[in-house]
Design an enzyme around this catalytic site. Structure first.
Site, PDB file in Angstrom:
ATOM      1  N   HIS A   1       0.854  -1.192   0.000  1.00 51.01           N
ATOM      2  CA  HIS A   1       0.000   0.000   0.000  1.00 51.01           C
ATOM      3  C   HIS A   1       0.890   1.242   0.000  1.00 51.01           C
ATOM      4  O   HIS A   1       1.637   1.482   0.950  1.00 51.01           O
ATOM      5  CB  HIS A   1      -0.902  -0.001   1.228  1.00 51.01           C
ATOM      6  CG  HIS A   1      -1.627   1.297   1.415  1.00 51.01           C
ATOM      7  ND1 HIS A   1      -2.694   1.661   0.632  1.00 51.01           N
ATOM      8  CD2 HIS A   1      -1.418   2.327   2.259  1.00 51.01           C
ATOM      9  CE1 HIS A   1      -3.111   2.852   1.002  1.00 51.01           C
ATOM     10  NE2 HIS A   1      -2.349   3.287   1.992  1.00 51.01           N
TER      11      HIS A   1
ATOM     12  N   ASP B   1       0.822   5.254  -0.228  1.00 50.70           N
ATOM     13  CA  ASP B   1       0.074   6.509  -0.254  1.00 50.70           C
ATOM     14  C   ASP B   1       0.642   7.402  -1.348  1.00 50.70           C
ATOM     15  O   ASP B   1       1.850   7.670  -1.385  1.00 50.70           O
ATOM     16  CB  ASP B   1       0.183   7.208   1.101  1.00 50.70           C
ATOM     17  CG  ASP B   1      -0.656   6.524   2.166  1.00 50.70           C
ATOM     18  OD1 ASP B   1      -1.807   6.162   1.873  1.00 50.70           O
ATOM     19  OD2 ASP B   1      -0.154   6.343   3.290  1.00 50.70           O
TER      20      ASP B   1
ATOM     21  N   HIS C   1      -6.469   9.826  -0.608  1.00 50.69           N
ATOM     22  CA  HIS C   1      -7.024   9.864   0.747  1.00 50.69           C
ATOM     23  C   HIS C   1      -6.110  10.449   1.817  1.00 50.69           C
ATOM     24  O   HIS C   1      -6.435  10.357   3.013  1.00 50.69           O
ATOM     25  CB  HIS C   1      -7.514   8.471   1.159  1.00 50.69           C
ATOM     26  CG  HIS C   1      -6.442   7.444   1.318  1.00 50.69           C
ATOM     27  ND1 HIS C   1      -6.279   6.399   0.438  1.00 50.69           N
ATOM     28  CD2 HIS C   1      -5.487   7.273   2.251  1.00 50.69           C
ATOM     29  CE1 HIS C   1      -5.280   5.637   0.817  1.00 50.69           C
ATOM     30  NE2 HIS C   1      -4.775   6.154   1.930  1.00 50.69           N
TER      31      HIS C   1
ATOM     32  N   ASP D   1      -7.278   1.636   2.798  1.00 41.72           N
ATOM     33  CA  ASP D   1      -6.918   2.648   3.789  1.00 41.72           C
ATOM     34  C   ASP D   1      -7.803   3.892   3.744  1.00 41.72           C
ATOM     35  O   ASP D   1      -7.461   4.905   4.324  1.00 41.72           O
ATOM     36  CB  ASP D   1      -5.445   3.056   3.566  1.00 41.72           C
ATOM     37  CG  ASP D   1      -4.904   3.916   4.693  1.00 41.72           C
ATOM     38  OD1 ASP D   1      -5.377   3.777   5.833  1.00 41.72           O
ATOM     39  OD2 ASP D   1      -4.018   4.744   4.432  1.00 41.72           O
TER      40      ASP D   1
END
Length: 1018
Positions: free
Chosen positions: A262, A264, A578, A374
């Site tokens: 994951h 970001d 996000h 997330d």
């Protein structure tokens, strides 16, 4: 037998740490190291490889914050190592507890071929297996000295979050640069002992299996000569063979392990650094795929794939091959893993349009799942959007972070506002960075809430955020856990393979209706106001640009800006990630976001202006362009016409101070404090403001959450409040039809202008805040004389109801929630809307009055500003402008209409045309058109997207303002829907439309003479 369990377990820990793990590399020699520090931003790979480095020693400090250093390491494999496996151990100064949150590196060969990434848990590079001895080793490391922003004492204000304030102090110490012999037998023994030790710790104290493992481990430790670990590791492994071969019980939980990292797209690093994080991780994972035939890796976010293609073609070539082999899997089908609460209807749809189209164009792959591990909660409009994009499934993990209530399902059907259901899974492993630890696997099996009905769950496995993804150690553990007594069964699988199994075994899974509210991170609806305003403005400018460009293309042959709109949409979608739109990134990210939104607005204004000029022509006649989906006075939706005559608004002083505004529809009393003490609805003959209360009340709260400063507001903030009732100025506005109010508090200043537009049922509040508070929360309150047990707030393609009461802990936890353009409260026959142009966070409470009429006061409060100090210590400091309107007597349709009005103002232009007919008209206000554009394939077809907005059934007629050759219902990607009958327009271009509550529809209207343009480049 005596209980010596703790003795053996303690022995295992010490022997592993102090003897066996160090023996993985029994011999080493140092490498020679030199370094070149790039002056400023990262340089192209060729430039870094060609730079002339200076010698540097292990133990030296290196790396200014956000700098890039190119290390060159050279050496010779000793002749006596012939026939053995050799690796380079390259430790840039890593802290193994911070994968993804500190320095990272990407290793290249001298010819520029990427080898793999370097990360805290992944510091090795294979040199040869076996080596011949005497080989010359030369590697280059592009090392990023990203500073540690989130440190062991988290959430402390830091200036490291922006290169402009971070300074130049070296951040890291070069720790190890060696060639070393790799002993695979010892490495395998480490994996054996770790798996068994971790499994043993999860079994009951009195379980037979636990004691069998304990005795096997004890025998293995006895077999290891601590002065000759490498010579005795094989003997120790043989002592463990039987317990590792014992198969899992038939009823064991099944875990689909999906290689994962994951990342970001921006957070505690800027966007440009994510480009490199993705390249490092992709290099790591393609290398691991070559070594591990059963391993499967999935990566989401089409934007990140596009970055690899654009910036790292050498990595892209390896990725494409791995995708073709079916082992490097595109996941999710979105442009980024966006926030899903705040993006508007059309933007949320375009996340899937651009994401899915990228994977289709590049690989011919279409994903059936949305992948959002997330994201901070999920809006109730999302299931319909996922279905409309051609997907049917969702994966997330974040709801397990909720602080108040435990979500009751791990696998379920999620039903959205329109009744659409999608098959949804929350991995019970409760992390999207699973590392295959025994505790994680056991927790997943214990935690799984569908026991007895289902037995499959998913585990996203690997270090994220630049931590390098899945490691060979994780793969080794998974191999041992594939079929091991006492454990869940673990198997590498693609997301689609997992979902196929899960849905097949549990087709009648329970249903959850409505939003998936995260009981945490509620302040992300307010932090970084300018980022949120930039998003909202960009969404509406994109709507206008598409509408007017399409209209001008059909009417005048105006060149439709396909490429420009495609690029701008992708920019706006990226910034809905996000941690960007929610305001939880470092200062650098938001500084760049503000500049990006300004550029986007300027470019879109140019497109809009050119298209409107093409439609208006040159002349003296004044034209009003209306881009909203509802008629305004004499101007139709999506068209232009002559301005309507305006009425008058009267302003008079109040006897007790302040002013009275009156426009015949409403009468507003603003007292000497600048507060609205009355807003009288003449048509309904009733008051809006609760007795004894005042609206337009600014309230200031302390705001110091227990953790996650930019993310969280904790409920105790409400315990202390300061009403900002002192006014420095309350005066008539210069236009003679408004009231101007000035307040000062702390180090801040608020200027408001209150107005009643002539002939309209809305009180408009323009608020400018020069904000210089710290750790404060500013709210704007409207106490309304309305008895409402629930209220509506706009979400994508509809609205969602939440209770105003707190009967249960589920309702009490929603003390801060999201709306788009409106919040609406009502009792039968009469309601009030609070509409906004750029705010999202709000709260709604109710109180029964204990004196007077004993009625109910429902208070709507808009969240304006916060001032957290982490990760951006200057969050929201400066000048902000907001516009809100209070609309008495509003039903839900009025709320929808007024929400559009405040966000899409009319535009005025002089020209030769008396009017511009809309490209598409709809004769029912409940049917709201969210997009009018030309088809993305360049065919010249007109695409129109609309939905039922009031929550009821709708029958309408859609009329095309051009000659039609046909029409078809499509998905969001503008592809015909199978098993859906094509509409049949009549000779006048009219199409009958029947919609369920909140139903979303996309129509493709084929023009008789389209004048097609080239399609978008892939």
């Amino acid at each position: 037998m005596h209980d010596d369990r703790s003795l053996v377990e303690a022995r295992l820990r010490r022997v592993l740490d102090e003897r066996i793990r160090p023996a993985v590399y029994p011999e080493s020699v140092p490498l020679q190291v030199a370094v070149w520090h790039a002056p400023g931003e990262p340089v192209p790979v060729a430039e870094g490889l060609a730079a002339e480095p200076e010698p540097i020693e292990v133990g030296a400090r290196w790396g200014a914050p956000w700098g890039t250093s190119w290390f060159r390491v050279t050496g010779t494999v000793p002749e006596e190592w012939a026939g053995r496996t050799v690796e380079a151990l390259l430790d840039l100064g890593f802290d193994e507890n911070m994968p993804g949150f500190q320095c990272e590196g990407l290793v290249y060969r001298p010819d520029g071929t990427p080898v793999k990434g370097l990360n805290p848990r992944n510091q090795w590079v294979r040199v040869g297996t076996p080596v011949e001895g005497g080989e010359q080793v030369r590697l280059h490391i592009e090392a990023a000295s990203n500073p540690v922003v989130l440190d062991y004492h988290p959430f402390l204000p830091t200036r490291l979050g922006d290169k402009d304030t971070a300074g130049s102090e070296p951040q890291y110490t070069l720790t190890r640069m060696d060639l070393a012999v790799f002993d695979e037998t010892v490495w395998q023994l480490v994996a054996d002992l770790e798996v068994l030790g971790e499994l043993m710790a999860e079994l009951p104290d009195d379980a037979q299996r636990r004691w069998e493992i304990l005795r096997a481990v004890e025998r293995a430790l006895d077999a290891v000569d601590l002065q000759d670990v490498n010579g005795t590791a094989g003997r120790a492994r043989s002592c463990l063979a039987d317990v590792l071969a014992a198969p899992a019980v038939p009823s064991a939980h099944r875990i689909s392990a999906v290689g994962h990292a994951h990342i970001d797209s921006a957070w505690l690093w800027p966007l440009r650094e994510t480009v490199r994080k993705v390249a490092r991780t992709a290099s790591n994972m393609t290398a691991l795929l070559e070594d591990e035939p059963e391993f499967v890796f999935a990566m989401s976010q089409a934007q990140q794939w596009a970055w690899i293609k654009e910036h790292r073609p050498e990595v892209w070539a390896r990725v494409k091959k791995a995708v073709a082999d079916g082992r490097f899997v595109p996941a999710g089908g979105m442009w980024v893993e966006s926030d899903t609460n705040m993006p508007g209807s059309e933007a949320m749809a375009r996340q899937f349009v651009h994401g899915k189209r990228f994977f289709l164009d590049e690989f011919g792959i279409e994903n059936d799942e949305a992948w959002l591990p997330d994201t901070f909660g999920f809006a109730a409009g999302l299931p319909q959007i996922i279905r409309a994009a051609g997907s049917t499934r969702l994966l997330t993990q974040k709801i397990s972070w909720s602080r108040t209530n435990k979500f009751p399902h791990h696998t379920f059907w999620w039903e959205g506002v329109d009744g659409t259901r999608i098959f949804t899974h929350f991995p019970p492993v409760d992390t999207y960075n699973c590392s295959m630890k025994g505790g994680e696997i056991a927790h997943a099996a214990r935690n799984f809430k569908e026991k007895g009905a289902a037995r499959h769950s998913l585990a996203p496995t690997g270090w994220g955020d630049g931590g390098g993804g899945t490691t060979r150690e994780m793969v080794a553990k998974a191999a041992r856990l594939r079929d091991l007594e006492g454990s869940a069964r673990v198997e590498w699988e693609t997301p689609s393979a997992f979902f196929d199994k899960a849905e097949a075994e549990y087709p009648d899974a329970p249903v959850w209706v409505g939003e998936l509210y995260l009981e945490l991170h509620r302040a992300t609806l307010t932090s970084q106001a300018k980022t949120k305003q930039g998003n909202r403005r960009s969404e509406h400018l994109l709507r206008e640009a598409e509408l007017w460009a399409a209209t001008a293309a059909v009417r005048t042959g105006f060149p439709y800006p396909y490429e420009e709109l495609d690029r701008i949409w992708k920019t706006v979608l990226l910034h809905q990630f996000h941690d960007i739109l929610p305001g939880s990134s470092i200062a650098w990210v938001h500084r760049e976001a503000r500049a990006t939104y300004e550029r986007v607005a300027a470019e879109l204004e140019t497109i809009i202006g050119a298209a409107q000029r093409a439609l208006a022509g040159s002349g003296p006649s004044e034209l009003v362009f209306n881009a909203a989906p509802h008629r305004r006075a004499s101007v139709p939706a999506g068209g232009a016409g002559a301005p309507a005559a305006e009425g008058a608004t009267r302003l008079a002083p109040r006897p007790d101070g302040g002013y009275v505004l009156d426009n015949d529809a409403l009468r507003a009393e603003i007292d000497a404090r600048g507060l609205v003490v009355s807003l009288y609805d003449r048509a309904a003959d009733r008051e809006t403001v609760a007795p004894g209360r005042a609206a337009n009340l600014l309230q200031l709260h302390p705001d110091f959450p227990n953790m996650w400063d930019a993310w969280d507001v904790d409920e105790f903030y409400r315990n202390t409040v300061t009403d900002l009732t002192d006014a420095e100025t309350v005066e008539a506005g210069q236009d003679g039809a408004s009231v101007r109010i000035v307040r000062r508090f702390g180090a801040s200043r608020v200027t408001q202008v209150l107005s009643l537009p002539a002939g309209e049922r809305r009180l408009v509040l323009d608020t400018e805040v020069d904000w210089h508070e710290r750790e404060k929360f500013l709210k704007l309150a409207f106490p309304l004389d309305v008895h409402a047990e629930r209220y509506a707030s706009e979400t994508q393609f509809g609205h969602f109801h939440r209770p105003t009461h707190t009967n249960t802990s589920w309702e009490a936890a929603k003390f801060e929630a999201c709306n788009h353009r409106f919040v609406h409260v009502a009792e039968p026959g009469w309601g009030v809307a609070v509409v906004n142009d750029s705010t999202y966070g709000h709260d709604v409470t109710r109180q029964v009055r204990t004196d007077g009429d004993r009625g109910t006061t429902t208070t709507v409060r808009v969240s304006l500003l916060r001032a957290p100090r982490f990760p951006d210590p200057e969050t929201d400091q400066g000048v902000h402008r907001f516009r809100h309107a209070l609309v008495p007597g509003a039903d839900i349709g009025d709320a929808v209409r007024e929400g559009w009005r405040i966000n899409v103002p009319e535009r005025r232009l002089t020209g030769a045309a008396a009017q511009v007919a809309p490209l598409v008209t709809v004769d029912e206000d409940a049917v709201v058109v969210t997009a009018v554009k030309l088809a993305d394939d360049g065919s010249g077809d007109v695409v129109v997207r609309f939905h039922e907005a009031n929550g009821g059934r709708a029958r309408a007629t859609l009329t095309a303002g051009f000659e039609l050759a046909g029409a078809e219902v499509t998905d969001l990607l503008e592809r015909p829907l199978p098993d859906t009958a094509a509409p049949r327009p009549d000779d006048a271009g009219r199409i009958a439309v029947h919609l369920r509550p909140f139903e979303l529809t996309t129509l493709r209207l084929r023009r008789a003479r389209p004048g097609a343009r080239p399609p978008l480049p892939a």
